[in-house]
Scaffold this motif. Structure first.
Motif, PDB file in Angstrom:
ATOM      1  N   LEU A  22     -19.951  15.051   8.075  1.00 22.48           N
ATOM      2  CA  LEU A  22     -20.390  15.971   7.029  1.00 22.48           C
ATOM      3  C   LEU A  22     -20.392  17.413   7.522  1.00 22.48           C
ATOM      4  CD1 LEU A  22     -23.501  13.895   5.889  1.00 22.48           C
ATOM      5  CD2 LEU A  22     -21.273  13.977   4.753  1.00 22.48           C
ATOM      6  N   ASP A  23     -20.257  18.341   6.569  1.00 21.98           N
ATOM      7  CA  ASP A  23     -20.489  19.752   6.869  1.00 21.98           C
ATOM      8  C   ASP A  23     -21.737  20.175   6.104  1.00 21.98           C
ATOM      9  OD1 ASP A  23     -19.657  20.107   4.219  1.00 21.98           O
ATOM     10  OD2 ASP A  23     -17.898  21.308   4.726  1.00 21.98           O
ATOM     11  N   CYS A  24     -21.974  21.480   5.986  1.00 23.81           N
ATOM     12  CA  CYS A  24     -23.231  21.911   5.363  1.00 23.81           C
ATOM     13  C   CYS A  24     -23.332  21.479   3.901  1.00 23.81           C
ATOM     14  CB  CYS A  24     -23.456  23.413   5.534  1.00 23.81           C
ATOM     15  SG  CYS A  24     -22.312  24.511   4.692  1.00 23.81           S
ATOM     16  N   PHE A  25     -22.229  21.487   3.155  1.00 28.49           N
ATOM     17  CA  PHE A  25     -22.332  21.018   1.777  1.00 28.49           C
ATOM     18  C   PHE A  25     -22.370  19.506   1.714  1.00 28.49           C
ATOM     19  CE2 PHE A  25     -21.225  19.914  -2.519  1.00 28.49           C
ATOM     20  CZ  PHE A  25     -22.123  20.702  -3.210  1.00 28.49           C
ATOM     21  N   GLY A  26     -21.683  18.850   2.630  1.00 30.62           N
ATOM     22  CA  GLY A  26     -21.701  17.392   2.660  1.00 30.62           C
ATOM     23  C   GLY A  26     -23.103  16.840   2.863  1.00 30.62           C
ATOM     24  N   ILE A  27     -23.911  17.490   3.708  1.00 30.86           N
ATOM     25  CA  ILE A  27     -25.278  17.010   3.947  1.00 30.86           C
ATOM     26  C   ILE A  27     -26.138  17.190   2.709  1.00 30.86           C
ATOM     27  CG2 ILE A  27     -26.304  19.111   4.944  1.00 30.86           C
ATOM     28  CD1 ILE A  27     -26.867  15.564   6.252  1.00 30.86           C
TER      29      ILE A  27
END
Length: 126
Positions: A22-27
């Motif tokens: 994940l990246d920041c939006f994925g989290i």
């Protein structure tokens, strides 16, 4: 109640939208699912490169309502006038924190005041 231990296995991946990469939006969406909240658009392939995160975050904000920090609120973080990072407010042991995902540190849960001090401006959205 959020199970913070689940996120120990998350590995930051630019553009990551599938747990555990994940990246920041994925989290944000992963935690929204775990909290039983409606998911926001996936924004597949969107990163902060070329202003993509800023553009998509601003478009999403048009359909949201600004709010105070509360569990489940999305967090838009500004560097100057540009959204450069996002997170989500969680309640861990009775304390509001911001969950975020970054390179090298992966997922962290920072107290609100510490998180907010890192940015020019921080807004909360629901």
């Amino acid at each position: 109640m959020l199970n913070a231990d689940k996120y120990c296995s998350v590995v930051w991946l630019k553009g990551g939208r599938s747990y555990p990469n994940l990246d920041c939006f994925g989290i944000v969406n992963e935690i929204r699912r775990d909290l039983g909240l409606p998911e926001w658009p996936e924004f597949s392939g969107v990163t902060k490169d070329d202003g993509g995160l800023d553009r998509e975050a601003r478009n999403l904000m048009k359909s949201l309502r600004a709010c105070e920090a509360a569990e489940g609120a999305g967090v838009a973080c500004f560097s100057g006038s540009v959204v450069t990072h996002v997170g989500i407010v969680v309640n861990l042991d009775g304390e509001l924190r911001v969950a975020e995902c970054n390179p090298k540190t992966n997922v962290t849960f920072l107290p609100l005041s510490r998180f907010k001090s890192r940015f020019v401006k921080v807004e909360f959205w629901e």
